[in-house]
Design a protein around this motif. Structure first.
Motif, PDB file in Angstrom:
ATOM      1  N   ASN A 131       0.839  -1.202   0.000  1.00  0.00           N
ATOM      2  CA  ASN A 131       0.000   0.000   0.000  1.00  0.00           C
ATOM      3  C   ASN A 131       0.876   1.256   0.000  1.00  0.00           C
ATOM      4  O   ASN A 131       1.153   1.844   1.045  1.00  0.00           O
ATOM      5  CB  ASN A 131      -0.941  -0.003   1.208  1.00  0.00           C
ATOM      6  CG  ASN A 131      -2.054   1.012   1.064  1.00  0.00           C
ATOM      7  OD1 ASN A 131      -1.907   2.023   0.380  1.00  0.00           O
ATOM      8  ND2 ASN A 131      -3.177   0.767   1.717  1.00  0.00           N
ATOM      9  N   PHE A 132       1.300   1.649  -1.176  1.00  0.00           N
ATOM     10  CA  PHE A 132       2.142   2.834  -1.312  1.00  0.00           C
ATOM     11  C   PHE A 132       1.395   4.101  -0.919  1.00  0.00           C
ATOM     12  O   PHE A 132       1.959   5.011  -0.315  1.00  0.00           O
ATOM     13  CB  PHE A 132       2.647   2.930  -2.752  1.00  0.00           C
ATOM     14  CG  PHE A 132       3.533   4.111  -3.026  1.00  0.00           C
ATOM     15  CD1 PHE A 132       4.809   4.174  -2.496  1.00  0.00           C
ATOM     16  CD2 PHE A 132       3.094   5.156  -3.820  1.00  0.00           C
ATOM     17  CE1 PHE A 132       5.637   5.255  -2.747  1.00  0.00           C
ATOM     18  CE2 PHE A 132       3.913   6.251  -4.082  1.00  0.00           C
ATOM     19  CZ  PHE A 132       5.190   6.299  -3.541  1.00  0.00           C
ATOM     20  N   ASP A 133       0.105   4.171  -1.238  1.00  0.00           N
ATOM     21  CA  ASP A 133      -0.695   5.358  -0.909  1.00  0.00           C
ATOM     22  C   ASP A 133      -0.683   5.636   0.585  1.00  0.00           C
ATOM     23  O   ASP A 133      -0.510   6.785   1.014  1.00  0.00           O
ATOM     24  CB  ASP A 133      -2.140   5.174  -1.379  1.00  0.00           C
ATOM     25  CG  ASP A 133      -2.252   4.899  -2.864  1.00  0.00           C
ATOM     26  OD1 ASP A 133      -1.684   3.880  -3.327  1.00  0.00           O
ATOM     27  OD2 ASP A 133      -2.903   5.679  -3.567  1.00  0.00           O
ATOM     28  N   SER A 134      -0.857   4.595   1.380  1.00  0.00           N
ATOM     29  CA  SER A 134      -0.884   4.759   2.830  1.00  0.00           C
ATOM     30  C   SER A 134       0.461   5.241   3.356  1.00  0.00           C
ATOM     31  O   SER A 134       0.522   6.127   4.223  1.00  0.00           O
ATOM     32  CB  SER A 134      -1.258   3.435   3.494  1.00  0.00           C
ATOM     33  OG  SER A 134      -1.170   3.522   4.901  1.00  0.00           O
ATOM     34  N   ILE A 135       1.541   4.688   2.829  1.00  0.00           N
ATOM     35  CA  ILE A 135       2.876   5.100   3.254  1.00  0.00           C
ATOM     36  C   ILE A 135       3.107   6.566   2.922  1.00  0.00           C
ATOM     37  O   ILE A 135       3.676   7.329   3.721  1.00  0.00           O
ATOM     38  CB  ILE A 135       3.949   4.217   2.595  1.00  0.00           C
ATOM     39  CG1 ILE A 135       3.826   2.763   3.065  1.00  0.00           C
ATOM     40  CG2 ILE A 135       5.349   4.748   2.896  1.00  0.00           C
ATOM     41  CD1 ILE A 135       4.028   2.567   4.544  1.00  0.00           C
ATOM     42  N   ARG A 153       0.908   8.957   2.745  1.00  0.00           N
ATOM     43  CA  ARG A 153       0.153   9.792   3.687  1.00  0.00           C
ATOM     44  C   ARG A 153       0.855   9.863   5.037  1.00  0.00           C
ATOM     45  O   ARG A 153       0.896  10.925   5.678  1.00  0.00           O
ATOM     46  CB  ARG A 153      -1.272   9.249   3.848  1.00  0.00           C
ATOM     47  CG  ARG A 153      -2.138   9.439   2.598  1.00  0.00           C
ATOM     48  CD  ARG A 153      -3.588   9.146   2.886  1.00  0.00           C
ATOM     49  NE  ARG A 153      -3.823   7.755   3.240  1.00  0.00           N
ATOM     50  CZ  ARG A 153      -4.096   6.789   2.360  1.00  0.00           C
ATOM     51  NH1 ARG A 153      -4.148   7.067   1.063  1.00  0.00           N
ATOM     52  NH2 ARG A 153      -4.311   5.551   2.760  1.00  0.00           N
ATOM     53  N   GLN A 154       1.417   8.730   5.472  1.00  0.00           N
ATOM     54  CA  GLN A 154       2.141   8.735   6.743  1.00  0.00           C
ATOM     55  C   GLN A 154       3.384   9.617   6.655  1.00  0.00           C
ATOM     56  O   GLN A 154       3.658  10.408   7.559  1.00  0.00           O
ATOM     57  CB  GLN A 154       2.548   7.306   7.114  1.00  0.00           C
ATOM     58  CG  GLN A 154       1.397   6.422   7.556  1.00  0.00           C
ATOM     59  CD  GLN A 154       1.879   5.018   7.845  1.00  0.00           C
ATOM     60  OE1 GLN A 154       1.863   4.148   6.984  1.00  0.00           O
ATOM     61  NE2 GLN A 154       2.331   4.805   9.070  1.00  0.00           N
ATOM     62  N   ILE A 155       4.142   9.460   5.594  1.00  0.00           N
ATOM     63  CA  ILE A 155       5.368  10.248   5.442  1.00  0.00           C
ATOM     64  C   ILE A 155       5.039  11.731   5.401  1.00  0.00           C
ATOM     65  O   ILE A 155       5.751  12.552   6.009  1.00  0.00           O
ATOM     66  CB  ILE A 155       6.122   9.803   4.181  1.00  0.00           C
ATOM     67  CG1 ILE A 155       6.675   8.390   4.393  1.00  0.00           C
ATOM     68  CG2 ILE A 155       7.248  10.784   3.838  1.00  0.00           C
ATOM     69  CD1 ILE A 155       7.229   7.752   3.145  1.00  0.00           C
ATOM     70  N   VAL A 175       3.112   8.737  -8.970  1.00  0.00           N
ATOM     71  CA  VAL A 175       3.034  10.198  -8.964  1.00  0.00           C
ATOM     72  C   VAL A 175       1.753  10.679  -8.286  1.00  0.00           C
ATOM     73  O   VAL A 175       1.772  11.587  -7.444  1.00  0.00           O
ATOM     74  CB  VAL A 175       3.141  10.738 -10.396  1.00  0.00           C
ATOM     75  CG1 VAL A 175       2.836  12.234 -10.441  1.00  0.00           C
ATOM     76  CG2 VAL A 175       4.531  10.462 -10.970  1.00  0.00           C
ATOM     77  N   ASN A 176       0.625  10.068  -8.637  1.00  0.00           N
ATOM     78  CA  ASN A 176      -0.657  10.514  -8.083  1.00  0.00           C
ATOM     79  C   ASN A 176      -0.759  10.241  -6.584  1.00  0.00           C
ATOM     80  O   ASN A 176      -1.392  11.022  -5.857  1.00  0.00           O
ATOM     81  CB  ASN A 176      -1.812   9.859  -8.827  1.00  0.00           C
ATOM     82  CG  ASN A 176      -1.993  10.428 -10.216  1.00  0.00           C
ATOM     83  OD1 ASN A 176      -1.665  11.592 -10.464  1.00  0.00           O
ATOM     84  ND2 ASN A 176      -2.488   9.622 -11.133  1.00  0.00           N
ATOM     85  N   ALA A 177      -0.141   9.162  -6.116  1.00  0.00           N
ATOM     86  CA  ALA A 177      -0.156   8.887  -4.678  1.00  0.00           C
ATOM     87  C   ALA A 177       0.539  10.009  -3.917  1.00  0.00           C
ATOM     88  O   ALA A 177       0.089  10.426  -2.841  1.00  0.00           O
ATOM     89  CB  ALA A 177       0.511   7.550  -4.380  1.00  0.00           C
ATOM     90  N   LEU A 178       1.632  10.504  -4.470  1.00  0.00           N
ATOM     91  CA  LEU A 178       2.333  11.620  -3.836  1.00  0.00           C
ATOM     92  C   LEU A 178       1.476  12.884  -3.855  1.00  0.00           C
ATOM     93  O   LEU A 178       1.307  13.559  -2.831  1.00  0.00           O
ATOM     94  CB  LEU A 178       3.660  11.872  -4.551  1.00  0.00           C
ATOM     95  CG  LEU A 178       4.738  10.804  -4.368  1.00  0.00           C
ATOM     96  CD1 LEU A 178       5.860  11.000  -5.373  1.00  0.00           C
ATOM     97  CD2 LEU A 178       5.295  10.839  -2.946  1.00  0.00           C
TER      98      LEU A 178
END
Length: 244
Positions: free
Chosen positions: A121-125, A127-129, A198-201
């Motif tokens: 789950n890259f999206d979750s990471i 958001r945490q970062i 890119v969009n997750a960032l």
């Protein structure tokens, strides 16, 4: 899925013989491009996700970072990192990247080198970062390029004489786990396309500042002819983003 192949003795022994494991950052082909994305590190609080032997942690302190926390799931990796480190301002913690838990604004720079394609789950990471970074903080990461991870085989298509004809790409938009072979072992990597990274960032609140697909330079090709393969297909994707 939290993999810990590096605490398997055979896998770790093979990894320890890789050029980057012996020679450090200078032996890592993507290091020059990764370093170019890093901000000024002097007096910064740095977090390294998937720190391995601690090469990036020690580099940050050489650049006068105030403090560094290196996180890795492998005890073998951390034992080696601690043995190679003599610096009270570097702290190593045994944690899966998925389990990190820090306070808001605790860091100025977060880096991750070739680790996040093992995280589901890259999206979750992201958001945490974003939460753990102070305003103006920077997140720099490298992953295996989606063109490289799309096919589980992660290999060229050869002719009958063994010549490399082309790099096959299929199921590019079918994101998810891939069972790949690495160091004679099966490992699970998570394929995402470029836009998903890119969009997750962006959706986490970051502003993307730089992207690299590591096109080899003339000097790289002259010093190591093996880099010619990287002119035919990208192996690395590197991204830098800022918390505004």
């Amino acid at each position: 899925m939290k993999q810990n192949k590096y605490d398997e003795s055979g896998f770790f022994a093979n990894y320890s013989q890789m050029p980057r494991s012996i020679g450090g950052l200078d032996a890592a082909g993507e290091w020059t491009a990764f370093r170019a994305l890093l901000p000024e590190l002097e007096d910064k609080r740095v977090l390294d996700l998937g720190c391995g032997f601690g090469w990036h942690c020690r580099y940050a302190r050489e650049e006068q970072a105030r403090s560094v926390v290196g996180v890795d799931l492998s005890e073998n990796m951390l034992d080696r990192a601690r043995a190679m480190t003599n610096d009270p301002q570097i702290e190593y913690r045994r944690l899966a990247i998925e389990d990190i838990d820090f306070t808001e604004g605790e860091f100025d720079v977060v880096i991750s080198s070739l680790a996040l394609h093992y995280v589901e789950n890259f999206d979750s990471i992201c958001r945490q970062i974003y939460r753990y970074l102070a305003p103006g903080g920077t997140f720099v990461l490298s992953v295996e390029h989606p063109i490289f991870t799309a096919i589980e085989a992660q290999d060229w298509h050869y002719d009958s004489q063994g010549a490399k004809l082309h790099w096959p790409v299929d199921n590019y938009h079918l994101e998810g786990p891939r069972q790949a072979r690495f160091l004679d072992n099966d490992v699970t990597k998570y394929h995402r396309n470029v836009s998903s990274y890119v969009n997750a960032l962006i959706e986490s609140g970051f502003s993307l500042t730089k992207m690299s697909e590591l096109q080899p330079t003339a000097d790289m090709l002259a010093s190591n002819p093996a880099w010619e393969e990287e002119t035919r297909r990208p192996m690395f994707l590197l991204l830098a983003a800022v918390k505004q």
